[in-house]
Write an enzyme that holds these catalytic residues in place. Structure first.
Site, PDB file in Angstrom:
ATOM      1  N   GLY A  33       0.818  -1.209   0.000  1.00 45.82           N
ATOM      2  CA  GLY A  33       0.000   0.000   0.000  1.00 45.82           C
ATOM      3  C   GLY A  33       0.847   1.252   0.000  1.00 45.82           C
ATOM      4  N   GLY A  35      -0.371   4.379   0.141  1.00 49.67           N
ATOM      5  CA  GLY A  35      -1.194   5.505   0.581  1.00 49.67           C
ATOM      6  C   GLY A  35      -0.374   6.359   1.532  1.00 49.67           C
ATOM      7  CB  VAL A 101      -1.328  -7.958  -1.717  1.00 48.84           C
ATOM      8  CG1 VAL A 101      -1.277  -8.981  -0.597  1.00 48.84           C
ATOM      9  CG2 VAL A 101       0.056  -7.375  -1.978  1.00 48.84           C
ATOM     10  CD  GLU A 193     -14.329  18.282   2.826  1.00 49.70           C
ATOM     11  OE1 GLU A 193     -13.656  18.928   3.638  1.00 49.70           O
ATOM     12  OE2 GLU A 193     -13.847  17.349   2.164  1.00 49.70           O
ATOM     13  CG  ASP A 322      -7.955   4.772   6.667  1.00 52.59           C
ATOM     14  OD1 ASP A 322      -7.527   5.465   7.606  1.00 52.59           O
ATOM     15  OD2 ASP A 322      -8.617   5.240   5.721  1.00 52.59           O
TER      16      ASP A 322
HETATM   17  C1  LIG Z   1     -13.405  10.752  -0.077  1.00 52.17           C
HETATM   18  C2  LIG Z   1     -12.459  10.797   1.088  1.00 52.17           C
HETATM   19  C3  LIG Z   1     -12.202  12.012   1.718  1.00 52.17           C
HETATM   20  C4  LIG Z   1     -11.326  12.073   2.797  1.00 52.17           C
HETATM   21  N1  LIG Z   1     -11.058  13.294   3.368  1.00 52.17           N
HETATM   22  C5  LIG Z   1     -10.132  13.371   4.335  1.00 52.17           C
HETATM   23  C6  LIG Z   1      -9.753  14.635   4.868  1.00 52.17           C
HETATM   24  O1  LIG Z   1     -10.289  15.670   4.476  1.00 52.17           O
HETATM   25  N2  LIG Z   1      -8.767  14.670   5.812  1.00 52.17           N
HETATM   26  C7  LIG Z   1      -8.157  13.542   6.242  1.00 52.17           C
HETATM   27  O2  LIG Z   1      -7.254  13.624   7.070  1.00 52.17           O
HETATM   28  N3  LIG Z   1      -8.495  12.328   5.791  1.00 52.17           N
HETATM   29  C8  LIG Z   1      -9.467  12.220   4.839  1.00 52.17           C
HETATM   30  N4  LIG Z   1      -9.821  10.993   4.344  1.00 52.17           N
HETATM   31  C9  LIG Z   1      -9.232   9.794   4.939  1.00 52.17           C
HETATM   32  C10 LIG Z   1      -7.831   9.542   4.435  1.00 52.17           C
HETATM   33  O3  LIG Z   1      -7.785   9.660   3.041  1.00 52.17           O
HETATM   34  C11 LIG Z   1      -7.400   8.162   4.894  1.00 52.17           C
HETATM   35  O4  LIG Z   1      -7.437   8.116   6.300  1.00 52.17           O
HETATM   36  C12 LIG Z   1      -6.005   7.838   4.421  1.00 52.17           C
HETATM   37  O5  LIG Z   1      -5.963   7.798   3.014  1.00 52.17           O
HETATM   38  C13 LIG Z   1      -5.534   6.515   4.987  1.00 52.17           C
HETATM   39  O6  LIG Z   1      -4.266   6.237   4.488  1.00 52.17           O
HETATM   40  P1  LIG Z   1      -3.796   4.735   4.275  1.00 52.17           P
HETATM   41  O7  LIG Z   1      -2.399   4.816   3.816  1.00 52.17           O
HETATM   42  O8  LIG Z   1      -4.138   3.927   5.465  1.00 52.17           O
HETATM   43  O9  LIG Z   1      -4.742   4.169   3.120  1.00 52.17           O
HETATM   44  P2  LIG Z   1      -4.919   4.672   1.625  1.00 52.17           P
HETATM   45  O10 LIG Z   1      -4.529   6.080   1.461  1.00 52.17           O
HETATM   46  O11 LIG Z   1      -6.310   4.274   1.273  1.00 52.17           O
HETATM   47  O12 LIG Z   1      -3.884   3.789   0.811  1.00 52.17           O
HETATM   48  C14 LIG Z   1      -4.031   2.411   0.677  1.00 52.17           C
HETATM   49  C15 LIG Z   1      -3.215   1.963  -0.502  1.00 52.17           C
HETATM   50  O13 LIG Z   1      -3.211   0.546  -0.512  1.00 52.17           O
HETATM   51  C16 LIG Z   1      -3.392   0.103  -1.835  1.00 52.17           C
HETATM   52  N5  LIG Z   1      -3.997  -1.218  -1.780  1.00 52.17           N
HETATM   53  C17 LIG Z   1      -5.188  -1.548  -1.233  1.00 52.17           C
HETATM   54  N6  LIG Z   1      -5.414  -2.866  -1.361  1.00 52.17           N
HETATM   55  C18 LIG Z   1      -4.350  -3.387  -2.006  1.00 52.17           C
HETATM   56  C19 LIG Z   1      -4.005  -4.695  -2.434  1.00 52.17           C
HETATM   57  N7  LIG Z   1      -4.791  -5.743  -2.227  1.00 52.17           N
HETATM   58  N8  LIG Z   1      -2.824  -4.858  -3.069  1.00 52.17           N
HETATM   59  C20 LIG Z   1      -1.997  -3.798  -3.306  1.00 52.17           C
HETATM   60  N9  LIG Z   1      -2.286  -2.549  -2.926  1.00 52.17           N
HETATM   61  C21 LIG Z   1      -3.447  -2.335  -2.274  1.00 52.17           C
HETATM   62  C22 LIG Z   1      -4.298   1.138  -2.460  1.00 52.17           C
HETATM   63  O14 LIG Z   1      -4.194   1.143  -3.881  1.00 52.17           O
HETATM   64  C23 LIG Z   1      -3.789   2.417  -1.825  1.00 52.17           C
HETATM   65  O15 LIG Z   1      -2.792   3.039  -2.604  1.00 52.17           O
HETATM   66  C24 LIG Z   1     -10.711  10.899   3.265  1.00 52.17           C
HETATM   67  C25 LIG Z   1     -10.979   9.672   2.649  1.00 52.17           C
HETATM   68  C26 LIG Z   1     -11.848   9.625   1.568  1.00 52.17           C
HETATM   69  C27 LIG Z   1     -12.124   8.301   0.887  1.00 52.17           C
END
Ligand SMILES: Cc1cc2nc3c(=O)[nH]c(=O)nc-3n(C[C@H](O)[C@H](O)[C@H](O)COP(=O)(O)OP(=O)(O)OC[C@H]3O[C@@H](n4cnc5c(N)ncnc54)[C@H](O)[C@@H]3O)c2cc1C
Length: 442
Positions: A33, A35, A101, A193, A322
């Site tokens: 991931g 993210g 994955v 929003e 997340d």
């Molecule tokens: C519409 C929306 C608005 C938001 N607004 C806000 C905001 O204003 N402020 C704020 O702080 N937070 C906001 N959030 C929340 C924030 O975006 C998340 O908390 C944050 O992105 C979490 O980061 P992460 O790295 O855990 O997951 P993510 O950013 O979701 O990254 C996960 C990554 O894992 C990859 N992945 C998933 N499954 C697999 C797999 N099986 N194999 C390979 N890769 C995989 C995905 O492609 C992705 O790149 C918002 C979320 C959304 C959906």
């Protein structure tokens, strides 16, 4: 995590059949991931004596907080996405694999990709994020799409803009009203929003572009099952957000749960509301990581982790962002927001670095809440920093600056800043393209 993690030798891992990596001498860190959490972990290990493999199913990092702006034609997809390879191009100890994955063998220390390739690891960071949840009504997804991916945003943009186009040529008054009714389900930041942005799109950006309809008469309905909008914010700011939305013409319905979503509208409190566009912003569920890891999960499917973010019984596996169900020191859940994900990524990197260097790790993860922001529309936002609460113009400027600052690369900062400036001055939207529909007969 203590430093005595059992690291298998390179030859152990490479002796397995069908593995992707050639000979690697240094400890292998696999991050799933790219993210906010995964990238922060990768960057935190930039100088570590290890070889990092970052796996993502997409070739880009997505800035999800601005997805709703793509859905409402304010920004283009490329403005909020950056190629992962480009972000890590200078980090010599990191390589990037695009792949999905599908499983993890925690005993054998192998990550399995959809194409059958198995990637061995000595340390694993799982950061696969979350997806939307329809509260056991997955059949609603096709009629009430949620916002999680670029494709979701361009799909919603297509639905919104197409509704105005169809309304322009619709003669039946009832059908036209349904086309010009937009329902947003969920009163958290994304719902607030999105509803505000659709109202602004119809009131200003589209207002003079049609001849048969008046787009500014579009009805935007925001439905929240709970007693107030923005439940994570102080009640005063929830009220201010509701007032600001009402000033924009949004109909805010509180304490009303959606009972059914259909292509022709929604059912709320036993009554039908005709609407051709419904957007889902109501719930999230974690990725299937708990299943892969055979780990304990919470109600939202997130992996329950130890205070230091490791998996119980597996100090070499960390689950962050997340995907993780982690607690703050005062026993509250760490929120599913970008700053929390970043901080967890940084913590995971420190933990692994300490283990690699044979010294004690940082111990329990401590979340620092930097504040919460949500924008409602032009010059309208709410901000909660704990020690101070703001609303209106100042909060709006802070929201804009914070989002530009947190965008991942300079190009995005520049293009988003310029697009916003242009929209601010002209009241127009630059990304009003209807794409992805079926135009095969054209
Ligand atoms: C519409 C929306 C608005 C938001 N607004 C806000 C905001 O204003 N402020 C704020 O702080 N937070 C906001 N959030 C929340 C924030 O975006 C998340 O908390 C944050 O992105 C979490 O980061 P992460 O790295 O855990 O997951 P993510 O950013 O979701 O990254 C996960 C990554 O894992 C990859 N992945 C998933 N499954 C697999 C797999 N099986 N194999 C390979 N890769 C995989 C995905 O492609 C992705 O790149 C918002 C979320 C959304 C959906």
């Amino acid at each position: 995590m203590d430093s005595g993690v059992d690291i298998p030798s390179a030859s152990d891992g490479n002796s397995r059949a069908n593995t992707a990596t050639p000979s690697l001498k240094r400890p292998r860190v696999v991050i799933i991931g790219a993210g906010f959490a995964g990238l922060a972990a990768a960057k935190g290990l930039a100088k570590a004596p290890c070889d990092i493999t970052l796996i993502d199913r997409r070739n880009y990092h997505l800035f999800q907080p601005l997805l709703y702006q793509v859905a409402t034609a304010a920004l283009s997809p490329a403005d909020i996405a950056s190629p992962i390879r480009s972000i890590l191009r200078r980090q010599k100890n990191a390589r990037v694999i695009m792949g999905r994955v599908v499983d993890i063998d925690v005993d054998g220390r192998l990550v399995t990709l959809e194409n059958g390739v198995a990637e061995p690891y000595d340390y694993l960071i799982v950061a696969t994020g979350a997806r939307h949840a329809y509260f056991n009504h997955d059949e609603w997804e096709s009629v009430a799409p949620g916002l999680k991916k670029i494709d979701d945003a361009t799909d919603i943009r297509r639905r919104i803009l197409t509704a105005f186009e169809l309304a322009e040529v619709e003669r039946d008054e009832h059908a036209r009203q349904a086309l010009l009714t937009f329902v947003v389900v969920g009163g958290g930041p994304t719902g607030v929003e999105t509803a505000g942005a659709i109202a602004e799109l119809s009131r200003w950006a589209l207002a003079r572009d049609f001849r048969s309809i008046d787009p500014s008469e579009a009805r935007v309905v925001l439905i929240e099952a709970g007693p107030r909008l923005l439940p994570a914010f102080p009640a005063k700011l929830s009220d201010e957000a509701a007032s600001a939305l009402k000033r924009l013409g949004v109909e805010v319905r509180l304490g009303q749960a959606v009972e059914e979503c259909r292509a022709d509208g929604v059912r709320i409190n036993g009554r039908d509301l005709a609407a051709r566009t419904t957007i889902w912003a109501a719930g999230v569920a974690a990725s299937p990581a708990a299943r892969w890891l055979k780990a304990e999960k919470d109600r939202a499917g997130r992996v329950v982790v130890q205070p230091d973010l490791t998996l119980s019984g597996h100090p070499e596996v960390l689950v962050i962002g997340d995907t993780a169900s982690a607690m703050t020191v005062d026993g509250k859940p760490v929120p599913g927001i970008a700053p929390a994900a970043k901080q967890m990524g940084q913590h995971a990197a420190k933990t692994i670095l300490a283990a690699l260097q044979g010294r004690p790790g940082p111990g329990a993860f401590r979340y620092r809440h930097l504040g919460s922001l949500a924008t409602i529309g032009r010059q309208e936002a709410v901000a909660d920093f704990g020690w101070a609460q703001l609303s209106g113009r100042l909060a709006w400027w802070l929201w804009g600056l914070a989002h530009i600052y947190f965008l991942i690369d300079f190009r995005s900062r520049l293009t988003v800043g310029l697009q916003w400036l242009w929209s601010y001055v002209t009241y127009r939207r630059g990304a009003r393209l209807i794409t992805g529909g079926d135009d095969s007969g054209a």
